[in-house]
Design an enzyme around this catalytic site. Structure first.
Site, PDB file in Angstrom:
ATOM      1  N   HIS A 124      30.504  61.527  26.263  1.00 30.11           N
ATOM      2  CA  HIS A 124      30.412  60.079  26.483  1.00 30.11           C
ATOM      3  C   HIS A 124      30.830  59.676  27.895  1.00 30.11           C
ATOM      4  O   HIS A 124      30.274  58.738  28.468  1.00 30.11           O
ATOM      5  CB  HIS A 124      31.243  59.324  25.447  1.00 30.11           C
ATOM      6  CG  HIS A 124      30.713  59.479  24.056  1.00 30.11           C
ATOM      7  ND1 HIS A 124      29.440  59.111  23.706  1.00 30.11           N
ATOM      8  CD2 HIS A 124      31.288  59.979  22.941  1.00 30.11           C
ATOM      9  CE1 HIS A 124      29.246  59.371  22.413  1.00 30.11           C
ATOM     10  NE2 HIS A 124      30.351  59.898  21.936  1.00 30.11           N
ATOM     11  N   HIS A 138      13.408  20.787  63.067  1.00 34.34           N
ATOM     12  CA  HIS A 138      14.348  21.682  62.387  1.00 34.34           C
ATOM     13  C   HIS A 138      14.740  22.820  63.308  1.00 34.34           C
ATOM     14  O   HIS A 138      14.003  23.783  63.485  1.00 34.34           O
ATOM     15  CB  HIS A 138      13.732  22.224  61.094  1.00 34.34           C
ATOM     16  CG  HIS A 138      14.724  22.902  60.178  1.00 34.34           C
ATOM     17  ND1 HIS A 138      14.893  24.260  60.137  1.00 34.34           N
ATOM     18  CD2 HIS A 138      15.623  22.373  59.299  1.00 34.34           C
ATOM     19  CE1 HIS A 138      15.833  24.557  59.256  1.00 34.34           C
ATOM     20  NE2 HIS A 138      16.294  23.428  58.730  1.00 34.34           N
TER      21      HIS A 138
END
Length: 462
Positions: free
Chosen positions: A287, A365
């Site tokens: 595991h 911008h």
């Protein structure tokens, strides 16, 4: 295109947890698309949810244990293996304890329950991670190793060597996941006697009996151990069979231990969170190494998904040029932000915009250091998505598209004059009642520059 799958109806199993020894009720329920596998603790306030995610693994002693915000799920691997083995993508797993029932120590009863509940296809497409090169994880302390290599489908091989006379080297292979039910699902969990003694001393395996775990006797049984075993298993007599196994069990396969290790690998790798097209070879799996490998795979996949840039032939004849786009969209320059549609299906659309210094928004911008405003990138993605939704009606010129919601907007990189923007919009759910929910991504210079979840609705232009 392979569709996602869930169960047709809910189904309940009861039993005991192997380590807790507590009676537990587990209910499997249908789940929506992209839900994955989720555990729900219905015995706790608020019914907290723990996703089957490798990043929630906190302990791998005698099982794969998850924890999220203090809420725990123990021994998750057998039910997750059953879900993968039954070709499911989305399941809600409700528990009134921390641990699923151990049943007979395999995935057999979970598979039977899933088949009884029925399996249904869902609308969304299943995502596969296609393995392109060998990926590996090695545990230097134990010598355990897992690798995955390219393959047309998901395959798993396990090789185990316990270094004992009673259980030596074993191998098991699953070439087609469709064979999980007949070849792997009924392989039961196992333990060695020396491990069992430690577990009993620490008050674990309270739900253990001789019907849900194979016990390999790798040492002489002392009188004290025999007393403890009789007490733990509620038996008057316990003996060792000629093949070195504690009595009351007959092996299903000579290599049942290797097959169960393969079952565990499938259950643990379910924590990666998506299906894999690749061949997994696990040498001495456990595991810990399984879940560490799952964590590594999950991280690699997330990075690749985040950085993945689709490629298109920009010299190819477009599906729609700007003239055709203006016949469908009501926008006009300078607010028309899509130059071409280069690809489209029922569930996705790809558009393009060439960003030049002549854009009107550059006048005001940051004129000294021109950068395309992020909101206009979002608007351009929405206009591209608008083409997709308007294509679902026979008279798109009579409809207008309106924003309903914008979520999870992220701007990754600046877009400058000279860049070519590619917009890709994919449906998150089918278009219904004129409402379109989509994932939109914008790319430039070989990288993701912006992303957002967009929801829009078309309405008749009165």
């Amino acid at each position: 295109m392979v569709k996602q799958k869930t169960i047709q109806s809910e189904i309940t199993l009861t039993g005991v947890g192997l380590h807790t020894g507590k009676e537990v009720t587990m209910t499997l329920k249908p789940a929506p698309v992209n839900n994955g596998f989720t555990f729900v603790r219905v015995d706790l306030e608020g019914c907290p949810v723990i996703e089957a995610d490798a990043n929630y693994v906190v302990n791998t002693q005698r099982g794969t244990n998850l924890e999220k915000l203090g809420v725990k799920i123990q021994t998750s691997e057998h039910v997750l293996a059953a879900c993968i083995g039954c070709d499911l993508d989305n399941v809600i797993i409700e528990l009134n304890e921390s641990e699923p029932p151990i049943m007979d120590g395999s995935s057999k009863y979970f598979v039977e329950a899933i088949e009884k509940a029925g399996i249904v296809e869902q609308e969304a497409e299943r995502y596969y991670y296609v393995v392109k090169e060998v990926i590996s994880y090695v545990d230097e302390n134990t010598g355990s190793e897992i690798i995955v290599m390219p393959s047309d489908e998901y395959q798993v091989t396990t090789m185990v060597d316990f270094g004992t006379k009673v259980l030596g080297t074993q191998n098991a292979t699953l070439k087609h996941m469709s064979e999980f039910k007949t070849e792997i699902a009924d392989a039961r969990t196992f333990s060695f006697l020396h491990e069992l003694e430690t577990l009993l001393d620490h008050g674990l395996i309270k739900g253990g009996d001789l019907n849900n775990a194979i016990v390999y006797v790798d040492k002489e049984i002392s009188e004290k151990t025999m007393v403890n075993l009789k007490k733990a298993f509620g038996k008057d007599n316990i003996s060792v069979k000629p093949n070195g196994i504690l009595d009351n069990l007959t092996l299903h396969y000579p290599n049942e231990a290797a097959r169960h290790k393969l079952l565990d690998v499938i259950g643990d790798l379910a924590l990666i969170g998506c299906r894999i097209k690749g061949k997994v070879i696990a040498n001495k799996p456990g595991h810990f190494v399984n879940t560490q490998f799952a964590k590594k795979m999950s991280k690699i996949i997330k990075i690749e998904q985040r950085n993945h840039v689709p490629t298109y032939d920009l010299n190819k004849e477009p599906l729609m040029d700007v003239t055709k786009i203006m016949k469908m969209l009501p926008h006009r320059p300078p607010f028309l932000l899509v130059d071409r549609i280069i690809e489209m299906s029922d569930s996705h659309v790809v558009g393009l915009k060439n960003v030049t210094m002549n854009e009107d928004f550059f006048v005001g911008h940051f004129p000294g250091a021109p950068v395309m405003p992020g909101v206009l990138i979002v608007e351009a993605m929405a206009q591209t998505g608008g083409i997709l939704i308007l294509s679902s009606v026979p008279d798109p010129e009579n409809y207008l598209t309106y924003f309903m919601k914008i979520d999870n907007v992220k701007f990754k990189h600046k877009v400058l004059p000279g860049d070519t923007l590619i917009f890709k919009c994919d449906l998150i759910s089918p278009i219904r009642r004129g409402i379109c929910h989509m994932q939109a991504n914008a790319y430039a210079n070989g990288r993701l520059v912006a992303e957002a979840e967009l929801m829009a609705q078309i309405a008749k232009n009165q």
